[in-house]
Write a protein that holds these residues in place. Structure first.
Motif, PDB file in Angstrom:
ATOM      1  N   PRO A  59     -36.868 -62.333 -75.717  1.00 28.30           N
ATOM      2  CA  PRO A  59     -38.030 -62.686 -76.355  1.00 28.30           C
ATOM      3  C   PRO A  59     -37.926 -64.037 -77.140  1.00 28.30           C
ATOM      4  O   PRO A  59     -38.873 -64.797 -77.123  1.00 28.30           O
ATOM      5  CB  PRO A  59     -38.511 -61.730 -77.022  1.00 28.30           C
ATOM      6  N   ILE A  60     -36.559 -64.225 -77.867  1.00 24.03           N
ATOM      7  CA  ILE A  60     -36.384 -65.259 -78.792  1.00 24.03           C
ATOM      8  C   ILE A  60     -36.528 -66.689 -77.951  1.00 24.03           C
ATOM      9  O   ILE A  60     -36.947 -67.739 -78.086  1.00 24.03           O
ATOM     10  CB  ILE A  60     -35.014 -64.973 -79.419  1.00 24.03           C
ATOM     11  N   LYS A  62     -37.570 -67.078 -74.791  1.00 23.75           N
ATOM     12  CA  LYS A  62     -38.819 -67.439 -74.388  1.00 23.75           C
ATOM     13  C   LYS A  62     -39.527 -68.076 -75.238  1.00 23.75           C
ATOM     14  O   LYS A  62     -40.426 -69.237 -74.856  1.00 23.75           O
ATOM     15  CB  LYS A  62     -39.324 -65.992 -73.739  1.00 23.75           C
ATOM     16  N   ASP A  63     -39.533 -67.750 -76.491  1.00 26.40           N
ATOM     17  CA  ASP A  63     -40.577 -68.389 -77.369  1.00 26.40           C
ATOM     18  C   ASP A  63     -40.157 -69.755 -77.731  1.00 26.40           C
ATOM     19  O   ASP A  63     -40.853 -70.794 -78.043  1.00 26.40           O
ATOM     20  CB  ASP A  63     -41.007 -67.581 -78.677  1.00 26.40           C
ATOM     21  N   ASN A  64     -38.696 -69.724 -77.917  1.00 25.26           N
ATOM     22  CA  ASN A  64     -38.067 -71.121 -78.555  1.00 25.26           C
ATOM     23  C   ASN A  64     -37.912 -72.205 -77.378  1.00 25.26           C
ATOM     24  O   ASN A  64     -38.234 -73.186 -77.607  1.00 25.26           O
ATOM     25  CB  ASN A  64     -36.837 -70.738 -78.761  1.00 25.26           C
ATOM     26  N   TYR A  65     -37.949 -71.724 -75.859  1.00 28.62           N
ATOM     27  CA  TYR A  65     -37.985 -72.942 -75.029  1.00 28.62           C
ATOM     28  C   TYR A  65     -38.996 -72.628 -74.111  1.00 28.62           C
ATOM     29  O   TYR A  65     -39.098 -73.386 -72.881  1.00 28.62           O
ATOM     30  CB  TYR A  65     -36.758 -72.727 -74.420  1.00 28.62           C
ATOM     31  N   ALA A  66     -40.223 -71.985 -74.154  1.00 32.44           N
ATOM     32  CA  ALA A  66     -41.517 -71.618 -73.493  1.00 32.44           C
ATOM     33  C   ALA A  66     -40.964 -71.498 -72.020  1.00 32.44           C
ATOM     34  O   ALA A  66     -41.475 -72.138 -71.046  1.00 32.44           O
ATOM     35  CB  ALA A  66     -42.062 -73.130 -73.480  1.00 32.44           C
ATOM     36  N   ASP A  68     -40.937 -68.932 -68.600  1.00 36.98           N
ATOM     37  CA  ASP A  68     -41.863 -68.011 -68.070  1.00 36.98           C
ATOM     38  C   ASP A  68     -40.865 -66.985 -67.728  1.00 36.98           C
ATOM     39  O   ASP A  68     -39.639 -67.068 -67.701  1.00 36.98           O
ATOM     40  CB  ASP A  68     -42.642 -68.798 -66.843  1.00 36.98           C
ATOM     41  N   PHE A 262     -41.254 -56.545 -72.948  1.00 35.31           N
ATOM     42  CA  PHE A 262     -42.486 -57.393 -72.537  1.00 35.31           C
ATOM     43  C   PHE A 262     -43.746 -56.354 -72.068  1.00 35.31           C
ATOM     44  O   PHE A 262     -44.737 -56.601 -72.546  1.00 35.31           O
ATOM     45  CB  PHE A 262     -42.299 -58.324 -71.487  1.00 35.31           C
ATOM     46  N   ASP A 266     -47.047 -56.123 -74.152  1.00 37.79           N
ATOM     47  CA  ASP A 266     -48.356 -56.489 -73.340  1.00 37.79           C
ATOM     48  C   ASP A 266     -49.484 -55.375 -73.292  1.00 37.79           C
ATOM     49  O   ASP A 266     -50.514 -55.604 -73.589  1.00 37.79           O
ATOM     50  CB  ASP A 266     -48.094 -56.971 -72.085  1.00 37.79           C
ATOM     51  N   SER A 271     -44.702 -54.799 -81.826  1.00 35.76           N
ATOM     52  CA  SER A 271     -44.165 -55.814 -82.140  1.00 35.76           C
ATOM     53  C   SER A 271     -42.739 -55.938 -81.447  1.00 35.76           C
ATOM     54  O   SER A 271     -42.328 -54.960 -80.747  1.00 35.76           O
ATOM     55  CB  SER A 271     -43.640 -55.953 -83.739  1.00 35.76           C
ATOM     56  N   THR A 272     -41.982 -57.197 -81.585  1.00 38.80           N
ATOM     57  CA  THR A 272     -40.903 -57.305 -80.623  1.00 38.80           C
ATOM     58  C   THR A 272     -39.585 -56.450 -81.196  1.00 38.80           C
ATOM     59  O   THR A 272     -39.111 -55.863 -80.364  1.00 38.80           O
ATOM     60  CB  THR A 272     -40.276 -58.818 -80.819  1.00 38.80           C
TER      61      THR A 272
END
Length: 417
Positions: A59-60, A62-66, A68, A262, A266, A271-272
């Motif tokens: 998750p980290i 995925k968020d930091n580097y966008a 998929d 996820f 979803d 929360s994460t």
């Protein structure tokens, strides 16, 4: 010249020993070498703790580097692919020429992989870091499985379960440590876990000192086939079936370890950190089941345990996509306990089918089957991008049905059990 020789009564009944021919390995002479088993299990714990950290920080990343889901799956593939390609090769090599300190050297790759992951700023560098950790896994698993068997004292299922327990419990610790350390402090905090790798290197070096004389004393004699042993054709069929069974188990576990966070975020909006704790519950149950499977196989037979552990999880996996949040947590506990109990029995069953290739067989089952699981994780990520995470779990729910293939497993001689 013709003096009489007086022989005491004790000398007449004392056994005659020839050191080179009759000195057994310490494990067989005195039962399991518990200190060695504890050390190799602890090393497995440390090794898999670091490996599971990769999936836990998805998750980290995925968020930091966008990223998929397909890119997330490729990170899993980079780790699993490296390990799967090299593990059988390492096992084949060590069957012929064991290396007592290779485990410590292999852990060095994991050490550098973690340091690289902590400073990675590009997706390609992340893939390289994951591949380095996979390389450490490729070196670690085949030879450590052999050491566990050497230290078993004949209790092969028990020794394999102790070994697996360390790995499974280590896998369960990754999400918990990620929630407590990596999420609050960010990606650079991954470097702190390199200290775990250093501790593992020290332990494995000490185990290498125990292992070295075992190698020196070992005589590679040809093994006589048991008269009731299955034919070579049945052995090949059984090995294919065992790979398929381990694949079904590993792919399902991979779907949970890679995407369960996820799925919970979803579907239930947690929360994460909360999702990582739910993943920890599943992986902890997975660790307990991995420990129970080996002794049960020693007692009741490995084929029975394989039947139960694969098919027994099917009702729970079918119910999971339709359960609520708390019911999902309960179901994953049952799934983890049941489905993970098969690993030790499958590996020991395979080792007994091909008793002269322990390293290669361990490498195949730790490497190829797990690598296929990694490839499956990448495919599942692509499927999730085109459909949904919920749909992925509806498809994966049927994976334990592959356990029906266990009907093709031969009955092994009782001495092999």
């Amino acid at each position: 010249m013709n003096k009489s020789v007086v022989v005491s009564e004790q000398a007449l009944v004392a056994p005659v020993t020839v050191p080179e021919l009759t000195s057994p390995s310490p494990a067989k002479a005195a039962g399991p070498a518990y200190v060695v088993l504890a050390g190799i299990s602890l090393s497995h714990f440390l090794n898999d703790t670091m490996q599971s950290l990769i999936a836990s920080v998805y998750p980290i990343l995925k968020d930091n580097y966008a990223l998929d889901f397909a890119q997330i799956g490729l990170i899993t593939l980079a780790f699993q692919f490296t390990a799967s390609l090299l593990q059988p090769v390492v096992g084949h090599f060590t069957d012929k020429r064991a290396q007592p300190f290779s485990l410590a050297v292999g852990m060095g790759f994991t050490f550098f992989g973690l340091l690289l992951l902590s400073v990675a700023q590009q997706y390609l560098v992340i893939l390289v870091a994951a591949a380095l950790v996979g390389l450490g896994s490729a070196v670690f698993h085949p030879e450590s499985a052999r050491i566990a068997r050497l230290a078993s004292g004949g209790r092969y299922g028990f020794a394999q379960s102790v070994f697996q327990l360390g790995g499974s419990f280590g896998t369960s610790m990754g999400p918990l440590l990620a929630a407590l350390i990596v999420v609050p402090f960010g990606q650079p905090s991954i470097a702190w876990f390199s200290s775990i790798a250093f501790l593992a290197i020290v332990i494995l070096w000490r185990i290498g000192l125990w292992y070295r004389p075992q190698i020196a004393a070992k005589k590679f004699a040809a093994l006589e086939q048991h008269p009731d042993a299955p034919s070579s054709r049945r052995v090949k069929i059984a090995l294919i079936v065992l790979v398929a069974l381990l694949f079904s188990k590993q792919l399902y576990v991979s779907s949970l370890s890679s995407y369960y966070i996820f799925y919970l975020i979803d579907k239930f909006g947690v929360s994460t950190q909360a999702a990582q704790l739910y993943l920890f519950v599943f992986l902890a149950a997975n660790a307990v089941g991995a420990f129970l499977g080996g002794p049960l196989g020693d007692r009741f037979g490995r084929k029975i345990v394989i039947w139960f552990s694969i098919l027994g999880a099917l009702p729970f996996t079918l119910a999971l996509p339709y359960a609520g949040l708390y019911a999902s947590a309960v179901l994953t506990v049952f799934i983890g306990l049941i489905i993970s109990s098969t690993t030790s029995s499958i590996i020991v069953f395979a080792q007994e089918l091909v008793p002269h290739r322990f390293g290669m067989i361990s490498g195949v089952f730790f490497g190829v089957a797990f690598g296929i699981g990694g490839l499956g994780a990448a495919v599942l990520g692509k499927l999730a991008d085109h459909t949904s995470i919920a749909f992925v779990y509806q498809v994966c729910a049927f994976l334990p049905a592959i356990g029906l293939l266990a009907v093709f497993l031969p009955k092994l001689p009782k001495t092999a059990r």
